[in-house]
Enzyme design. Structure first.
Site, PDB file in Angstrom:
ATOM      1  N   LYS A  79      41.590  30.375  29.389  1.00 57.69           N
ATOM      2  CA  LYS A  79      40.112  30.999  29.179  1.00 57.69           C
ATOM      3  C   LYS A  79      40.189  32.332  30.100  1.00 57.69           C
ATOM      4  CE  LYS A  79      35.250  29.683  29.768  1.00 57.69           C
ATOM      5  NZ  LYS A  79      34.478  28.551  30.286  1.00 57.69           N
ATOM      6  N   SER A 149      31.009  27.231  27.170  1.00 62.77           N
ATOM      7  CA  SER A 149      31.565  28.315  27.258  1.00 62.77           C
ATOM      8  C   SER A 149      33.058  28.605  26.989  1.00 62.77           C
ATOM      9  CB  SER A 149      31.212  29.044  28.692  1.00 62.77           C
ATOM     10  OG  SER A 149      31.913  28.308  29.398  1.00 62.77           O
ATOM     11  N   SER A 173      31.285  22.908  29.231  1.00 63.48           N
ATOM     12  CA  SER A 173      31.880  24.155  28.769  1.00 63.48           C
ATOM     13  C   SER A 173      33.261  23.743  28.158  1.00 63.48           C
ATOM     14  CB  SER A 173      31.750  25.303  29.647  1.00 63.48           C
ATOM     15  OG  SER A 173      30.602  25.746  29.664  1.00 63.48           O
TER      16      SER A 173
END
Lengths: 455, 74
Positions: A79, A149, A173
């Protein structure tokens, strides 16, 4: 089966047996990303040359008899909140467009030590402050949200564009996009994994963790990330769930949940009972304060973290995130402390819950992936909830309490979209959760890659 | 992340000044949600700034050692 379709465990076994080379696997995964990412947009950056170089080095080491373990030669996506030396960490924001990481994050370094091949950086909802990752498409249906996210990481794994990935989780997330894309996501116990070199959203709620195709795949990743002396939470699981007490919430987790999600999770519970688990009804404590505590902690912490850049470059934030960060300036210190004190009570009451059961099973999210651009969900009884609030609602308790939670796929809805179930355990009970999840997975099979991408 | 009052509807775009009325409305909404905590009797409960995994780890190890001692005695 093409190499990019292999689970981590199968790819690892093939590499260890000399039947697959790290270069062949990495090239296959990169080619897959090249084919599908133009329309999925899971990646911010693909470091193709560096990945092939690392794969070549892994191949040489393995050929020379220096096999490091199950992650050696396995491609991973990170990420874009997680530092990789020599690459920008953009947090999918223009605020950090010119950033360059000087060193690896602690988790990146541990993956490299284990021999993993870093493919690149995946999209996040800007600064991880959102549940949809609007720039990325769901791997199962392009008109649906990826979830967030860590949307890019989940979509990369679900599409075969990464063999596994890392995400972060402040209120769901990792688990929310994992559930919406039919992959496995593990939010470990708070502080089990180091956050050094990871852009924070909310220090006291942030967690780093893996996204994988299977529960089985999550085990070696967690072990590598936990470092050379893993605490009990990262030990290898042993037997199945026979005799384990699994709590089934009477309150909260099945309220305002779609019938298909509820049916899939209750069916999964029936399968766990057939595997020998004992189902025990439990009442979830302090549910009326979950959102207040989550917001009371997260909103002021996020605003404090962004204070310098809100002053210098506020115009570079996306509109939704900027409004939230500006609004966070108006949360009184007394309310922040009240949320911290409520967390003390919530943590204690949850801890007592685990005197009765070994784990709690519940839906990860109340509904499958919503349509991109959809703002709200209507529940029976005339209740309207924003999509973001709905997706965070069932995940937040594990962030507030710091307890581990594992999301795994348990079926598809009528539209063919994945449904996730989460297993929540007491602190450092990752082994228990993986043991239950893996037994379910072995009994029911692994969800295939999305058919939509093959069309 | 996460719990964000206004659901996002598109990719991050260049922002001008954040509209004050939107910030004010969002701030009011956030304070309304958080104000639920005012109904909670916190007594003398101290704040929990972060979760301390080492406490549980130590506690777990102590309990386990005690259990082993008990088992050996039996």
């Amino acid at each position: 089966m093409r190499p990019y379709e292999l689970t981590l465990a199968d790819a690892s076994a093939a590499i260890a047996a000399g039947e697959l080379s790290p270069v062949e696997l990495t090239a296959s995964v990169l080619a897959r990303a090249g084919t599908v990412d133009g329309h999925l947009n899971a990646y911010v950056t693909v470091a193709e040359d560096a990945a092939l170089l690392a794969a070549t080095q892994a191949e040489r080491e393995i050929s020379a008899g220096r096999y490091r373990g199950p992650l050696h030669g396995i491609p991973v996506a990170l990420k874009d909140l997680i530092d990789v030396a020599g690459l920008p960490t953009t947090a999918s924001s223009r605020v950090r467009a010119h950033h360059m990481a000087a060193a690896d994050a602690a988790v990146t370094a541990r993956l490299r030590d284990a021999g993993a091949v870093v493919l690149g950086k995946t999209h996040t909802h800007e600064f991880a402050y959102g549940l949809t990752t609007p720039q990325t498409r769901n791997a199962w249906a392009p008109d649906r949200v990826a979830g967030g996210s860590s949307g890019g990481s989940a979509v990369a794994v679900a599409s075969g564009s990464a063999t596994f990935a890392l995400g972060t989780d402040t209120g769901g997330s990792i688990r929310v996009p994992a559930a919406l894309n039919g992959v496995v996501g593990l939010k470990p116990t708070y502080d089990l994994l180091p956050r050094h070199g990871v852009v924070p959203l909310s220090w006291s709620l942030d967690h780093v963790g893996p996204l994988t195709r299977t529960v089985r795949d999550a085990e070696p990743v967690l072990a590598a990330l936990a470092g050379p002396r893993p605490p009990s939470g990262a030990r290898k699981p042993t037997a199945g769930p026979a005799g384990m007490r699994i709590g089934v919430p009477r309150t909260y987790y099945f309220d305002h949940v779609t019938p298909e999600v509820e049916a899939a999770v209750r069916t999964a519970l029936t399968h766990l009972r057939e595997l020998g688990a004992v189902l025990v009804d439990v009442d979830i404590p302090m549910t009326e304060y979950v959102q207040a505590v989550q917001w009371g902690l997260m909103v002021p912490e996020a605003t404090a973290q962004h204070e310098p850049t809100l002053r210098s470059s506020s115009h570079l934030y996306g509109p939704d995130v900027r409004v939230l960060l500006e609004a966070g300036k108006h949360v009184p210190a007394g309310d922040y402390l009240r949320a911290q004190r409520a967390r003390t009570l919530m943590r204690a009451s949850w801890r007592r819950l685990f005197d009765e059961v070994d784990a709690i099973a519940a839906p990860t999210v109340p509904t499958t992936a919503t349509r991109a651009g959809q703002d709200t969900i209507e529940w029976p009884g005339g209740i309207t909830e924003t999509v973001s609030d709905a997706y965070v609602r069932l995940s937040a308790p594990a962030n507030i309490t710091g307890m581990p939670s594992l999301s795994l796929p348990v079926g598809l809805d009528a539209a063919g979209l994945p449904i996730g179930m989460q297993l929540i355990g007491p602190p450092l009970a990752e082994t228990t959760l993986l043991r239950i999840g893996r037994a379910y997975e072995e009994a029911r099979g692994v969800i295939p890659l999305p058919a939509a991408l093959e069309a | 992340m996460d719990a964000a009052p206004p659901a996002p509807t598109g990719p991050p775009a260049p922002a001008q000044a954040a509209p004050l009325d939107e910030v004010a409305a969002t701030a009011r909404h956030i304070r309304t949600v958080i104000s639920a905590l005012h109904a909670l009797d916190l007594g003398d409960t101290p704040p929990a700034p972060t979760y301390d995994a080492t406490f549980d780890s130590t506690h777990e190890a102590t309990c386990s050692a005690r259990q082993e001692e008990t088992d050996a005695a039996v």
